[in-house]
Design a protein around this motif. Sequence first.
Motif, PDB file in Angstrom:
ATOM      1  N   THR A   5      17.262  57.392 -34.214  1.00 17.16           N
ATOM      2  CA  THR A   5      18.057  56.377 -34.914  1.00 17.16           C
ATOM      3  C   THR A   5      17.184  55.322 -35.593  1.00 17.16           C
ATOM      4  OG1 THR A   5      18.257  55.108 -32.858  1.00 17.16           O
ATOM      5  CG2 THR A   5      20.045  56.650 -33.380  1.00 17.16           C
ATOM      6  N   ASN A   6      15.879  55.561 -35.669  1.00 16.68           N
ATOM      7  CA  ASN A   6      14.952  54.650 -36.354  1.00 16.68           C
ATOM      8  C   ASN A   6      15.057  53.206 -35.850  1.00 16.68           C
ATOM      9  OD1 ASN A   6      14.206  56.879 -37.785  1.00 16.68           O
ATOM     10  ND2 ASN A   6      14.953  56.177 -39.761  1.00 16.68           N
ATOM     11  N   PRO A   7      14.725  52.973 -34.587  1.00 16.91           N
ATOM     12  CA  PRO A   7      14.814  51.610 -34.035  1.00 16.91           C
ATOM     13  C   PRO A   7      13.717  50.702 -34.566  1.00 16.91           C
ATOM     14  CG  PRO A   7      13.788  53.066 -32.445  1.00 16.91           C
ATOM     15  CD  PRO A   7      14.222  53.942 -33.600  1.00 16.91           C
ATOM     16  N   THR A   8      13.994  49.421 -34.579  1.00 13.27           N
ATOM     17  CA  THR A   8      13.037  48.395 -34.979  1.00 13.27           C
ATOM     18  C   THR A   8      13.049  47.278 -33.944  1.00 13.27           C
ATOM     19  OG1 THR A   8      13.285  48.818 -37.349  1.00 13.27           O
ATOM     20  CG2 THR A   8      12.470  46.652 -36.714  1.00 13.27           C
ATOM     21  N   ALA A   9      11.863  46.859 -33.526  1.00 12.84           N
ATOM     22  CA  ALA A   9      11.712  45.683 -32.663  1.00 12.84           C
ATOM     23  C   ALA A   9      11.053  44.592 -33.488  1.00 12.84           C
ATOM     24  CB  ALA A   9      10.869  46.022 -31.435  1.00 12.84           C
ATOM     25  N   ARG A  10      11.610  43.408 -33.445  1.00 17.99           N
ATOM     26  CA  ARG A  10      11.165  42.322 -34.334  1.00 17.99           C
ATOM     27  C   ARG A  10      10.964  41.048 -33.522  1.00 17.99           C
ATOM     28  NH1 ARG A  10      12.406  40.426 -39.828  1.00 17.99           N
ATOM     29  NH2 ARG A  10      12.749  38.195 -39.801  1.00 17.99           N
ATOM     30  N   TYR A  11       9.839  40.378 -33.758  1.00 21.29           N
ATOM     31  CA  TYR A  11       9.509  39.136 -33.061  1.00 21.29           C
ATOM     32  C   TYR A  11       9.106  38.079 -34.085  1.00 21.29           C
ATOM     33  CZ  TYR A  11       9.405  41.959 -28.816  1.00 21.29           C
ATOM     34  OH  TYR A  11       9.745  42.786 -27.778  1.00 21.29           O
ATOM     35  N   GLU A  12       9.400  36.804 -33.784  1.00 23.60           N
ATOM     36  CA  GLU A  12       9.052  35.711 -34.685  1.00 23.60           C
ATOM     37  C   GLU A  12       8.315  34.614 -33.929  1.00 23.60           C
ATOM     38  OE1 GLU A  12      12.239  34.053 -36.881  1.00 23.60           O
ATOM     39  OE2 GLU A  12      12.646  35.878 -38.053  1.00 23.60           O
ATOM     40  N   ILE A  13       7.145  34.229 -34.452  1.00 24.19           N
ATOM     41  CA  ILE A  13       6.482  33.012 -34.004  1.00 24.19           C
ATOM     42  C   ILE A  13       7.037  31.880 -34.858  1.00 24.19           C
ATOM     43  CG2 ILE A  13       4.279  31.815 -33.773  1.00 24.19           C
ATOM     44  CD1 ILE A  13       2.917  34.527 -33.579  1.00 24.19           C
ATOM     45  N   THR A  14       7.507  30.822 -34.235  1.00 22.14           N
ATOM     46  CA  THR A  14       8.184  29.760 -34.977  1.00 22.14           C
ATOM     47  C   THR A  14       7.467  28.428 -34.820  1.00 22.14           C
ATOM     48  OG1 THR A  14       9.630  29.226 -33.106  1.00 22.14           O
ATOM     49  CG2 THR A  14      10.407  30.903 -34.652  1.00 22.14           C
ATOM     50  N   GLU A  15       7.828  27.475 -35.683  1.00 19.75           N
ATOM     51  CA  GLU A  15       7.345  26.108 -35.573  1.00 19.75           C
ATOM     52  C   GLU A  15       8.519  25.162 -35.724  1.00 19.75           C
ATOM     53  OE1 GLU A  15       4.577  25.283 -38.623  1.00 19.75           O
ATOM     54  OE2 GLU A  15       5.952  25.685 -40.284  1.00 19.75           O
ATOM     55  N   SER A  16       8.377  23.982 -35.152  1.00 18.31           N
ATOM     56  CA  SER A  16       9.470  23.011 -35.151  1.00 18.31           C
ATOM     57  C   SER A  16       9.570  22.297 -36.485  1.00 18.31           C
ATOM     58  CB  SER A  16       9.258  21.987 -34.039  1.00 18.31           C
ATOM     59  OG  SER A  16       9.249  22.608 -32.774  1.00 18.31           O
ATOM     60  N   ARG A  17      10.770  21.889 -36.830  1.00 26.80           N
ATOM     61  CA  ARG A  17      11.003  21.004 -37.963  1.00 26.80           C
ATOM     62  C   ARG A  17      12.089  20.010 -37.568  1.00 26.80           C
ATOM     63  NH1 ARG A  17      15.107  22.791 -41.895  1.00 26.80           N
ATOM     64  NH2 ARG A  17      16.291  24.529 -41.022  1.00 26.80           N
ATOM     65  N   TYR A  18      12.290  19.001 -38.367  1.00 33.69           N
ATOM     66  CA  TYR A  18      13.199  17.905 -38.024  1.00 33.69           C
ATOM     67  C   TYR A  18      12.902  17.353 -36.638  1.00 33.69           C
ATOM     68  CZ  TYR A  18      15.959  19.291 -42.077  1.00 33.69           C
ATOM     69  OH  TYR A  18      16.362  19.588 -43.345  1.00 33.69           O
ATOM     70  N   LEU A  19      11.615  17.029 -36.427  1.00 32.77           N
ATOM     71  CA  LEU A  19      11.183  16.406 -35.177  1.00 32.77           C
ATOM     72  C   LEU A  19      11.543  17.245 -33.959  1.00 32.77           C
ATOM     73  CD1 LEU A  19      12.158  12.703 -35.984  1.00 32.77           C
ATOM     74  CD2 LEU A  19       9.943  13.811 -36.275  1.00 32.77           C
ATOM     75  N   GLY A  20      11.418  18.564 -34.115  1.00 32.49           N
ATOM     76  CA  GLY A  20      11.651  19.461 -32.994  1.00 32.49           C
ATOM     77  C   GLY A  20      13.087  19.864 -32.796  1.00 32.49           C
ATOM     78  N   LEU A  21      13.981  19.442 -33.698  1.00 27.92           N
ATOM     79  CA  LEU A  21      15.395  19.750 -33.527  1.00 27.92           C
ATOM     80  C   LEU A  21      15.783  21.107 -34.089  1.00 27.92           C
ATOM     81  CD1 LEU A  21      16.830  16.229 -34.363  1.00 27.92           C
ATOM     82  CD2 LEU A  21      16.546  17.274 -32.116  1.00 27.92           C
ATOM     83  N   SER A  22      14.910  21.741 -34.851  1.00 30.34           N
ATOM     84  CA  SER A  22      15.166  23.105 -35.333  1.00 30.34           C
ATOM     85  C   SER A  22      13.824  23.794 -35.539  1.00 30.34           C
ATOM     86  CB  SER A  22      15.974  23.086 -36.635  1.00 30.34           C
ATOM     87  OG  SER A  22      15.203  22.513 -37.675  1.00 30.34           O
ATOM     88  N   GLU A  23      13.872  25.100 -35.823  1.00 26.36           N
ATOM     89  CA  GLU A  23      12.653  25.887 -35.949  1.00 26.36           C
ATOM     90  C   GLU A  23      12.701  26.766 -37.185  1.00 26.36           C
ATOM     91  OE1 GLU A  23      12.454  27.994 -32.237  1.00 26.36           O
ATOM     92  OE2 GLU A  23      11.220  26.439 -31.318  1.00 26.36           O
ATOM     93  N   GLN A  24      11.524  27.080 -37.728  1.00 27.55           N
ATOM     94  CA  GLN A  24      11.410  28.021 -38.823  1.00 27.55           C
ATOM     95  C   GLN A  24      10.242  28.957 -38.525  1.00 27.55           C
ATOM     96  OE1 GLN A  24      10.796  25.563 -42.249  1.00 27.55           O
ATOM     97  NE2 GLN A  24       8.623  25.253 -41.839  1.00 27.55           N
ATOM     98  N   PRO A  25      10.274  30.188 -39.038  1.00 22.67           N
ATOM     99  CA  PRO A  25       9.241  31.167 -38.678  1.00 22.67           C
ATOM    100  C   PRO A  25       7.869  30.816 -39.226  1.00 22.67           C
ATOM    101  CG  PRO A  25      10.706  32.050 -40.374  1.00 22.67           C
ATOM    102  CD  PRO A  25      11.307  30.770 -39.918  1.00 22.67           C
ATOM    103  N   ARG A  26       6.834  31.096 -38.423  1.00 20.88           N
ATOM    104  CA  ARG A  26       5.441  30.979 -38.858  1.00 20.88           C
ATOM    105  C   ARG A  26       4.846  32.358 -39.110  1.00 20.88           C
ATOM    106  NH1 ARG A  26       2.345  27.984 -34.308  1.00 20.88           N
ATOM    107  NH2 ARG A  26       0.583  28.478 -35.659  1.00 20.88           N
ATOM    108  N   MET A  27       5.330  33.357 -38.382  1.00 24.56           N
ATOM    109  CA  MET A  27       4.846  34.722 -38.561  1.00 24.56           C
ATOM    110  C   MET A  27       5.887  35.681 -38.000  1.00 24.56           C
ATOM    111  SD  MET A  27       1.260  36.436 -37.300  1.00 24.56           S
ATOM    112  CE  MET A  27       0.794  38.117 -37.744  1.00 24.56           C
TER     113      MET A  27
END
Length: 664
Positions: free
Chosen positions: A463-485
Amino acid sequence: MTDCQNWLNELTYTSEQILNEDLAALKRMPDRSRIERYNEIKSSEEEFSWEFGKECSDFLTSNEEDRIRGELRLARLLLAASFYSESELPRAMEGDFIEAELQAVIEFDRYKQFDALSQEQIEGRIRRMEGEVYELVQNYTSTQIANMDELIDNPEAQQDVIERLVERYDNRRERIRQGFFVYVETHGMEHMVESIEEAVEAVADASSERKQIKEMLQSELTKLEASLDTGFRQQRKQLESQLHSVEHTIASETVDIDQVRTEIEELDGIDDETLVELQTAIDRTQTLESKLDDKIEQLENARKRVEESDDNRREEVTEIIGSELEQITEQRSELRAEINHLRREREQIEHARDRLDNRQQDLETQVDDLEESVDTKGDPSEGIDGINGSDVVTASTAKLFEMDYIGRFDTKMHEVDTLHLPEESFEVPDGYWEKRSQRRNRAPHMVQLLEGKDGEHVESYPTNPTARYEITESRYLGLSEQPRMIIGATVYSNLEAHATNGFDSAAADIDDLLSFVNDAVREANLKEVPYLLGIASPTGWTDRLKKKITADKFARTHYSRQVSICLIDLRDGELIYDESDPVVTDNISLFERAVGAERVTECVELIQSEYIDGVGRETIGLEEITGEHGFERHVVKRAFERLEKDGHAEQFYVDEHGLALDIG
């Protein structure tokens, strides 16, 4: 998945209706109705976070979950603000939101007229408002920025509520900016020095050009997408289906060679029309890019002249120019990304056509070999040995390959201590991946392919599985995150071949790789993050791709500096990658070895001692080894590969008997 979607629609229905209302409309609702809807949304929010999250854990990404949860809370905030602006909050709403959140909604609602009108209506209204427009814009800009900054700085404010408010604020601020521009253009011209007047005209011209280009590009891509669907993709699907049918016939015990030759002669080809249309689209898009280049140059010159002027509106006009420059530069980047995407599409089609031609020639060669075997033995019922089994991987074996590989990749990601980004290393904290990983597959597509095949279940097919991981960083003083890699691994099998034949024998090629590269580049460019992707193939990769992947012109910079690729041959564990790419080389351990070498060695030694060195056996089947000795199919397949490579046997495949070794 359909049940999950219906469930999600039910959970979000009321909140979506509330989000479409302003405070004035909400205030007209009876108090009891507002409280009931508030409690309903609050209940839906809890159900979404717990029951839905548990039962439909793979249905949404973490970012999608955050967005929906934020919209549910924002809808509750709007209902609470409708009471807050009148008097005290009802008891059911007390303590759910802080005063700064409630006040931000009320302030935001004061300028709702800019949402209710179209751009043309805004321009018409502003032309009749004289100087009050300038005051309105100044008031809005200063108070909203101050309120939003204050809210972001408040540690008691809820993260997802802030994100949704910021999103609404950004959308409205752009409409306000356009309104201010129309005012300056209409009422301020006689008071401006020549440089300011030229700047306003340049912004107007650039803004108009930008909108036209957006419409033209969208029309071009829509037409091209329709052409791809009715042209190349349909032709490719039909030709691949015909090739699978011929391959299945050759693999059967009784082969009518004349019939097979007729089938091959009747194979449809792929014409050049789509390639011509793609090149035309590329040329047109490059023309649009040149227009944007000219506008950017004009705006930059205008901004320079404004900055040197003494007009008291210099700062406001400079901000307008800067905002337009930012938008038009972003649009140029999007155009360049689209040009590169179209070039990859064209390259993928060219390689796909070459590969299909090669497969057709290979089948013709196999038919010639079969005919020669029959002529030599003189009896058409004898000597039909199926097809060469070196590259054959059955559906059940491919399923085990992908389960083993993705499982091992997941284990490595959870055990790794350090990951290497382009410019730094990242120490992985314990439990870091809990909300930063996800699994996907193409099981629904395989279910569709298996429709009408009685007794066939998707559990026995890849079934062609995919495993996906994200390294994130904080924004809005740590109240949300966006991907770094982004780091991912996927297993690619030809699902159509497995559904049709129950096996696949074609090594993955450049066009298969490009189907993944296109998606990865698009996402990496959109999010402006590096993307490391491992792509594993149970049937291996073609020799021409192995040569190209390490060549300079096929290095990661050929497509995107942000995308790094490692190819894995699941038959022997070989890794193919650009060794000059530090993102791959520094993280290569994540993609190593799909099947335990010790288990394969054990299987090789058993076959060698009990079958090859024995007397009276000419063939040994894969199913016999798995049934009598308990080895997994993918382990036996790897053992067969090693024995054939060492010259002890040859693999072959006959549909009725499966994969086997000729040890005679």
